[in-house]
Design a protein around this motif. Sequence first.
Motif, short mmCIF file in Angstrom:
data_model
loop_
_atom_site.label_atom_id
_atom_site.label_comp_id
_atom_site.label_asym_id
_atom_site.label_seq_id
_atom_site.Cartn_x
_atom_site.Cartn_y
_atom_site.Cartn_z
N THR A 6 0.81 -1.22 0.00
CA THR A 6 0.00 0.00 0.00
C THR A 6 0.84 1.26 0.00
O THR A 6 0.30 2.37 -0.03
N ARG A 8 2.37 2.44 2.46
CA ARG A 8 2.32 3.09 3.77
C ARG A 8 3.71 3.18 4.37
O ARG A 8 4.51 2.27 4.24
N PRO B 4 -4.73 0.02 5.52
CA PRO B 4 -4.27 -0.84 4.43
C PRO B 4 -5.42 -1.67 3.90
O PRO B 4 -6.33 -2.02 4.65
N TYR B 6 -5.15 -4.62 2.77
CA TYR B 6 -4.89 -6.05 2.95
C TYR B 6 -5.08 -6.34 4.43
O TYR B 6 -5.00 -5.44 5.25
N ILE B 8 -4.09 -8.40 7.95
CA ILE B 8 -2.97 -9.06 8.59
C ILE B 8 -3.50 -10.22 9.40
O ILE B 8 -4.48 -10.06 10.14
N SER B 11 -5.25 -9.97 12.88
CA SER B 11 -5.51 -8.57 13.21
C SER B 11 -6.98 -8.33 13.50
O SER B 11 -7.36 -7.32 14.05
N ARG B 15 -9.20 -7.59 18.19
CA ARG B 15 -9.88 -6.29 18.35
C ARG B 15 -10.78 -6.19 19.58
O ARG B 15 -10.64 -5.28 20.36
N PHE B 18 -9.84 -4.91 23.09
CA PHE B 18 -9.60 -3.51 23.44
C PHE B 18 -10.90 -2.76 23.71
O PHE B 18 -10.89 -1.67 24.23
#
Lengths: 144, 321
Positions: A6, A8, B4, B6, B8, B11, B15, B18
């Motif tokens: 990307t 980044r 991004p 894409y 991970i 990932s 979540r 949190f």
Amino acid sequence: MMTNPTGRLTQGQFSFLPDLTDAEINLQIEYGLRRGYAWSVEYTDDPHPRNTFWEMFGMPMFDLRDAAGVMLELRNCRQTFPHHYIRLVAFDSTRGIESITMSFIVNRPPSEPGFGLQRQEGPGRTLRYTLTPYATTRPEGERY
Amino acid sequence: MGAPDYSIPGSVAPRPAFEAVSDAAPLSVAGAARTVAAVLAESQVEAVLDELERDLVGLAPVKQRIRDIAALLVIDKLRMNLGLQAETPSLHMSFTGNPGTGKTTVALRMAEILHRLGYVRKGHLVAVTRDDLVGQYIGHTAPKTREVLKKAMGGVLFIDEAYYLYRPENERDYGQEAIEILLQVMENQRDDLVVILAGYKDRMDTFFKSNPGLSSRIAHHLDFPDYTVDELQQIARRMLAQRHYHFGAGADAVFRDYLERRIRQPHFANARSVRNALDRARLRQASRLFAERERELGQDDLTTLLPVDLLASRVFADTQP
Ligand SMILES: Nc1ncnc2c1ncn2[C@@H]1O[C@H](COP(=O)(O)OP(=O)(O)O)[C@@H](O)[C@H]1O
Ligand SMILES: [Mg+2]
């Protein structure tokens, strides 16, 4: 090369992950505070990897007990420089360490055009490489 | 921001972990305390209240107010657990009273109470005066005030003699700037810190009259009465006991006499004057013992304050030849 498809900017911790949420940033700050680090906020619009010294947004924050103080400065910085790169940096002032122990990006420009690679041919088969951020062709403050 | 496109591995799953930190309070907390006893047991706040009762002499009205406030906070906690109340109540306070009446001491305990009940996250106390908040030149005040506020976040900010922030005689006084920043944080970041303003009662009243914005954000006004001579004497005995001293024969009565005279003199500062008087008595006791080079000093000699140690004070000056 598909390691970072990307474009980044990947500098410091967590930079290959999706952007941290404020709650996640909060947790990182708390972790640093628990270990006695002093946080500071830094910003730049020059993403070149050799640009290690970013501008300081205020002084490093010593003697803080809670992440809310750092978040306050971060919010101020985001308001002032919404399209800059902003990172949080933790400094460990323990004698003998006295160096940066954590650093991660907490704000990015809306689009990151990435870097151009220039190859300069030298004598023989030597090649010299130069990395130029596309963004830095424009003057400071107008880059993103 | 440019997320991004894409994903991970791993990932997505972590979540929810949190989410617990997010500000949005769930309507009704499952498994949360439903009774006063449960909140008290969970928070261990009663230990602090009992300590307050035990360690501080007198101050009956203040102690009662603190119990009332604690009760209110416990009930609010239960209401929040049932989803009847979403936002934290305003907890900013003003402590008024003469010097040495225990305002700073009580503020420290208050920070601990608020911490145990979960109204501040860390429970430390940052004590400041005008000089810590207000700068010397243009543009100096805001960063100074913000720095103090940042240090106080998660705890209690105690502003002693708060009325010095407001100087109406000087139109361009930077104190006003500090007050405005303070107001903003007091209003918008109630979860992050509690502000306690302290000072003399009358000056505080005029200060609040000319700063209605500030006054309206103070939820609790606590007034600290002066101590009686009996209370001061009790405080003195405790201070001595803490440092392994005691009054010798006759010294108790002399100290009472001392207090009665001292109270009428200017700059009398309640418990602080007691502390200072005792410190000076210790100094005199030390000189007295120091003079007797050859004497063997036992525990009794080293821990006893005699009437002579007190009578040397200038408070008694007019009765001595
Ligand atoms: N009720 C009390 N019992 C015991 N000691 C006290 C009491 N009130 C005040 N003191 C002592 O007196 C001193 C001054 O108190 P402080 O809280 O600093 O007063 P203020 O902030 O109102 O000027 C401190 O050393 C404190 O320990
Ligand atoms: Mg005080």
